[in-house]
Design an enzyme around this catalytic site. Structure first.
Site, PDB file in Angstrom:
ATOM      1  N   ARG A  79      10.310  59.704 -30.940  1.00 17.95           N
ATOM      2  CA  ARG A  79       9.013  59.296 -31.462  1.00 17.95           C
ATOM      3  C   ARG A  79       8.392  58.243 -30.536  1.00 17.95           C
ATOM      4  O   ARG A  79       9.113  57.471 -29.893  1.00 17.95           O
ATOM      5  CB  ARG A  79       9.142  58.703 -32.876  1.00 17.95           C
ATOM      6  CG  ARG A  79       9.482  59.717 -33.955  1.00 17.95           C
ATOM      7  CD  ARG A  79       9.576  59.028 -35.315  1.00 17.95           C
ATOM      8  NE  ARG A  79       9.672  59.964 -36.405  1.00 17.95           N
ATOM      9  CZ  ARG A  79      10.804  60.539 -36.818  1.00 17.95           C
ATOM     10  NH1 ARG A  79      11.950  60.247 -36.195  1.00 17.95           N
ATOM     11  NH2 ARG A  79      10.807  61.387 -37.823  1.00 17.95           N
ATOM     12  N   HIS A 427     -38.154  43.456 -34.933  1.00 17.37           N
ATOM     13  CA  HIS A 427     -38.653  43.095 -36.268  1.00 17.37           C
ATOM     14  C   HIS A 427     -37.894  43.851 -37.360  1.00 17.37           C
ATOM     15  O   HIS A 427     -37.421  43.262 -38.331  1.00 17.37           O
ATOM     16  CB  HIS A 427     -40.155  43.386 -36.349  1.00 17.37           C
ATOM     17  CG  HIS A 427     -40.749  43.096 -37.689  1.00 17.37           C
ATOM     18  ND1 HIS A 427     -40.828  44.041 -38.692  1.00 17.37           N
ATOM     19  CD2 HIS A 427     -41.283  41.964 -38.207  1.00 17.37           C
ATOM     20  CE1 HIS A 427     -41.392  43.504 -39.760  1.00 17.37           C
ATOM     21  NE2 HIS A 427     -41.683  42.251 -39.491  1.00 17.37           N
ATOM     22  N   ARG A 534     -38.640  31.578 -42.522  1.00 14.35           N
ATOM     23  CA  ARG A 534     -39.800  31.988 -41.722  1.00 14.35           C
ATOM     24  C   ARG A 534     -40.986  32.154 -42.664  1.00 14.35           C
ATOM     25  O   ARG A 534     -41.139  33.189 -43.310  1.00 14.35           O
ATOM     26  CB  ARG A 534     -39.475  33.282 -40.977  1.00 14.35           C
ATOM     27  CG  ARG A 534     -38.396  33.101 -39.923  1.00 14.35           C
ATOM     28  CD  ARG A 534     -37.740  34.406 -39.519  1.00 14.35           C
ATOM     29  NE  ARG A 534     -36.870  34.892 -40.583  1.00 14.35           N
ATOM     30  CZ  ARG A 534     -35.730  35.564 -40.367  1.00 14.35           C
ATOM     31  NH1 ARG A 534     -35.334  35.817 -39.157  1.00 14.35           N
ATOM     32  NH2 ARG A 534     -35.001  35.984 -41.380  1.00 14.35           N
ATOM     33  N   GLY A 738     -33.299  28.819 -31.516  1.00 16.12           N
ATOM     34  CA  GLY A 738     -33.675  30.190 -31.843  1.00 16.12           C
ATOM     35  C   GLY A 738     -33.274  31.094 -30.693  1.00 16.12           C
ATOM     36  O   GLY A 738     -34.041  31.309 -29.755  1.00 16.12           O
ATOM     37  N   ASN A 740     -32.863  34.220 -30.325  1.00 11.88           N
ATOM     38  CA  ASN A 740     -33.544  35.494 -30.063  1.00 11.88           C
ATOM     39  C   ASN A 740     -34.592  35.310 -28.961  1.00 11.88           C
ATOM     40  O   ASN A 740     -34.581  35.988 -27.928  1.00 11.88           O
ATOM     41  CB  ASN A 740     -34.229  36.019 -31.329  1.00 11.88           C
ATOM     42  CG  ASN A 740     -33.256  36.232 -32.469  1.00 11.88           C
ATOM     43  OD1 ASN A 740     -32.049  36.220 -32.282  1.00 11.88           O
ATOM     44  ND2 ASN A 740     -33.788  36.432 -33.656  1.00 11.88           N
ATOM     45  N   CYS A 803     -29.914  29.175 -35.096  1.00  8.51           N
ATOM     46  CA  CYS A 803     -30.468  29.920 -36.232  1.00  8.51           C
ATOM     47  C   CYS A 803     -30.970  31.301 -35.821  1.00  8.51           C
ATOM     48  O   CYS A 803     -31.586  32.002 -36.616  1.00  8.51           O
ATOM     49  CB  CYS A 803     -31.588  29.138 -36.910  1.00  8.51           C
ATOM     50  SG  CYS A 803     -33.026  28.833 -35.850  1.00  8.51           S
TER      51      CYS A 803
END
Length: 852
Positions: A79, A427, A534, A738, A740, A803
């Site tokens: 095995r 979005h 937001r 932030g 993003n 955030c």
């Protein structure tokens, strides 16, 4: 000085033999543990990773040494034993050592049918998996006979131009060579790398004396486990099949026996109570001594049990949590270990409905898995149609080229969202995660026929408005029809595990929440406050959009103030609701950020409706929309730039925040709101806004006679703000990054358009990961480190946080912990994952410190 352990290439597994999972694999080490627990494991020899690599290269180990422990007439199985069973490996080969002479001896001892069945199984397995011959030629008949055996042996000789090997050592050598080369093959290598195995992952092999499961008396084989793999609850499961080998019982259509008493047929518990009692005892020993729920493979030979193997029971995410908590509650493992055992991704599966993994998938296409979970519904192409569908109680999927803030009402009404454009921080993705809404973005090979209201798939299939599809936001798949689902499961064990995680983590976890519903979700998931509210999302609800558009079309500051006075009570009620839900926990409110054009329609029908609402000529509406348009609105008049140009907007929001603070503090715990200025790039911007907000605060205090505190901070989204963090921090109580927009500006890369080519970039290793999905530690991370250092130089007590959407990812949490950040903030449905990840990172650091 302690010398390193020396591991020979061939090791007889005994209680004290030198064994290691990193040298011999997990199966070999587990068999040693079973032997140490005095379980009846057949004689077993382990071949190390190095030995198997040598076999693949033509260097066979000393077969006399391998065969010596098994005596003069061995019958063996081989095995695989990899470091992680999930990495796969070649299938087991049983009955090695069956020859014509052995067959004749076994016929006399146990009967021709049984002996022939064993020999035939070996011939088929050897021919197909070792000699690589056509499996159809070696099908095993239902009733094996000597004639059928002769046919199989002749077929082998015909195909191979040589007789079937009659030397057990030769058979074993060929089996070992075949399994070693199979592991080293290109396809196997790529498959296990896809499962997370390193490129140089090793394979061990275990050679074990056969426990036949076939012969006179009570003989058979089976598998038993002691939990339900779907729920994790205590339950004995498995099957037993008389006169069988290996795992045949699990695949048997008829004839297999239940383990526990069952009205549908006989059971091992009734017919072989001593065997059943021994198996349950072995299961409890595994649980308490191996500290895991194990699945045991066993064989019975003339009433005598042999334990061939024990592996961790495969389990669902829900079961993984339940088992870890149960083991900790029973004192078998520590709570720290229970926390470490659960993959944070498992929590994501528990929070959302999922497509049943066992169900067939009619895949239309795949996109970017932007928000986890799955949902089915009828296709709609507009937000209005989504709302109408919800009003009729018909589940729908909102399909858009890309979403805009105007689509938020439709997203609230839909069960899932699908877009052709966008990336992980687009979005649709951000709002979907905030709402806990399954979402797939960037499905660029789909086409929308707007006139015919149809969705065209890459294979030419056409789906009309009203047709049902399924969006799997966990995998990124879009499926035709309504797929079977598994429901979300948030039980006591889920809450207990996260409560333990909170004891160990050393960084705060807040939620990004824009509405009272978001805040309630965040509160339910034990977020330590709101790290990003937001406020612009509040303006898309109901009649507020019309009022907002009136403000945009106002010709003077006086007119704008008049319209904003109508929005003030709405905003005040929003903030009061947030403060009430969070019950004294911090709420960080970002002032108005997006460019004004986002509130205006983009199509002719929408502009006509707006002209009617405002009583203006269509030409005037068109002219105003055109005047507000920008070449690059994300770098245009938005955030603090809008606040300085139209200061009355920020004045209104500040007043709404402070009046809500007074209202909420009067009926509950004192509220200390945090007001965050977006898109700052210069200290003077902060000074100007701070002066106006201080003036509004003073006015509200004078009017109400109430005292309150507030904190003013900055959302750091521009590289310049990172560079000038020392100056900015002198006027800011906190700096919240932030990531993003900061990633977008650092890379000079549109987060909405990156999905078109990002996969090609990752495949070419230009970027190791999509920087909008995984925080870029080297580039963006260096800016964060620099800003943190400079921010503390300007204000030593400044609060630091992330955030952006990265805030819930493990790598970002690890980075923030090491940089001394105070908290991370992420979408509400990612809060449990962030809490668990933060705890695991803290525990891992503590363990590493203790080891060193």
């Amino acid at each position: 000085m302690q010398q390193d352990t020396i591991y020979p290439p061939v090791t007889l597994i005994t209680v004290d033999a030198p064994m290691s999972p990193s040298v011999h694999g997990g199966r070999a080490k587990c068999l040693q543990r079973l032997i140490r627990l005095e379980m009846p494991v057949p004689t077993t020899v382990a071949l190390s990773f190095d030995a198997v690599r040598g076999i693949a290269q033509g260097q066979m180990p000393d077969l006399k040494q391998v065969l010596a422990p098994f005596g003069p007439d061995p019958l063996l199985s081989v095995r695989p034993s990899s470091e992680d069973p999930d990495w796969g490996g070649p299938g087991a080969i049983l009955n090695i050592g069956m020859t014509d002479a052995r067959h004749a001896e076994m016929c006399a001892r146990m009967g021709e049918a049984e002996a022939t069945a064993i020999y035939l199984r070996f011939i088929q397995s050897y021919a197909v998996h070792v000699a690589r011959l056509d499996p159809e030629v070696f099908d095993i008949p239902e009733h094996p006979t000597g004639a059928n055996l002769r046919v199989a042996l002749d077929a082998y000789e015909y195909e191979m131009d040589e007789a079937f090997p009659q030397d057990p050592a030769c058979q074993l050598a060929e089996v070992l060579r075949s399994m070693a080369r199979a592991w080293d093959g290109t396809s196997a290598r790529l498959l296990r790398q896809a499962k997370g195995a390193p490129a140089n992952a090793g394979l061990g092999l275990v050679v074990q004396a056969m426990a036949l499961g076939v012969g006179p008396g009570e003989c058979g084989s089976g598998v038993i486990q002691f939990i339900d793999e779907a729920t994790g609850g205590q339950r004995i499961k498995g099957r037993y099949l008389a006169q069988s080998q290996g795992r045949e019982a699990l695949g048997a259509g008829t004839g297999a026996m239940f383990l526990t008493r069952d009205p549908r047929g006989p059971s091992v518990e009734e017919t072989q109570p001593e065997v059943f009692e021994a198996l349950t005892r072995f299961g409890e020993i595994c649980r308490t001594r191996l500290r895991e729920e194990m699945q045991i493979e066993f064989t019975i030979e003339d009433g005598k049990i042999a334990i061939l193997d024990a592996v961790r029971v495969p389990r669902s995410s829900r079961a993984a949590v339940r088992v870890a908590v149960a083991l900790a509650d029973d004192g078998i493992i520590a709570r720290e270990e229970a926390v470490m055992r659960v993959d944070p991704a498992a929590l994501s599966e528990m929070l959302h409905r999922q497509v049943d993994p066992t169900a067939p998938r009619d895949r239309i296409t795949s996109g970017i898995a932007a928000s986890p979970g799955a949902a089915s519904g009828r296709i709609v192409f507009t937000a209005n149609d989504a709302q109408a569908s919800a009003a009729r109680s018909e589940p729908c999927v909102l399909v858009r080229w890309e979403t805009s803030p105007e689509d938020i009402r439709g997203m609230h009404a839909a069960q899932a969202v699908l877009t052709m454009r966008g990336g992980i921080t687009s979005h649709a993705a951000v709002i979907g995660r905030g709402l806990g809404l399954p979402c797939v973005v960037g499905a660029s090979d789909l086409t929308i026929d707007r006139k015919k209201k149809r969705l065209i798939a890459p294979d030419g299939r056409s789906f009309a408005e009203g047709d049902v599809i399924t969006v799997d936001g966990t995998s990124g798949d879009i499926l035709a029809g309504e797929a079977p689902m598994i429901e979300a499961a948030l039980d006591e064990e889920f809450r207990a595990l996260l409560a333990w995680a909170d004891e160990f983590r050393d960084i705060g976890v807040r939620a990004n929440a824009d509405t009272p519903a978001d805040a309630q979700t965040a509160r339910n998931f034990k977020a330590q406050g709101i790290g990003l509210c937001r406020t612009e999302h509040m303006f898309f609800e109901g009649d507020r959009l019309v009022v907002m558009r009136e403000m945009i079309f106002a010709d003077s500051q006086t007119e704008r103030r008049a319209v904003l006075d109508r929005l003030l009570p709405m905003q005040r009620a929003d903030f009061a609701a947030l403060f009430e839900i969070m019950q004294g926990k911090p709420v960080c409110i970002r002032l108005f950020d997006p460019p004004l054009h986002e509130f205006l329609p983009v199509d002719k029908a929408g502009m006509r409706d707006l002209a009617e609402q405002l009583g203006l000529a269509l030409a005037d509406v068109n002219a105003r929309v055109e005047a507000l348009s920008e070449y690059n609105p994300m770098l245009g008049m938005r955030g603090v730039r809008l606040g300085l140009t139209y200061p009355e907007i920020y004045d209104m929001q500040a007043r709404a925040i402070f009046e809500a603070t007074v209202e909420a503090s009067a009926s509950g715990a004192p509220v200390v709101p945090e007001i965050m200025i977006p898109l700052v790039s210069a200290m003077r911007e902060v000074e100007i806004v701070k002066t106006r907000i201080d003036a509004v605060a003073a006015a509200v205090k004078a009017e109400t006679g109430a005292e309150f505190d507030y904190r003013l901070g900055v959302m750091v989204e521009t590289p310049r703000a990172c560079l000038r963090a020392a100056d900015i921090a002198e006027h800011a109580a906190f700096l919240s990054f932030g990531t993003n927009d900061l990633t977008q500006m650092t890379y000079g890369l549109s987060r909405d358009d990156a999905g078109r080519f990002m996969s090609a970039y990752v495949k070419a290793h230009v970027y190791e990961e999509d920087p909008f999905h995984t925080l870029d530690i080297d580039g963006v991370g260096e800016l964060l480190s620099m800003a943190a250092e400079r921010g503390r130089a300007g204000r030593p007590e400044v609060i630091l946080s992330v955030c952006g959407e990265h805030g819930g990812s493990r790598s970002a949490i690890d980075f923030c912990r090491k940089q001394g950040f105070d908290y991370v903030s992420c979408s509400p449905f990612r809060v449990p994952l962030a809490r668990l990840s933060a705890a695991q990172l803290a525990i891992a650091d503590r363990l590493e410190l203790n080891i060193s």
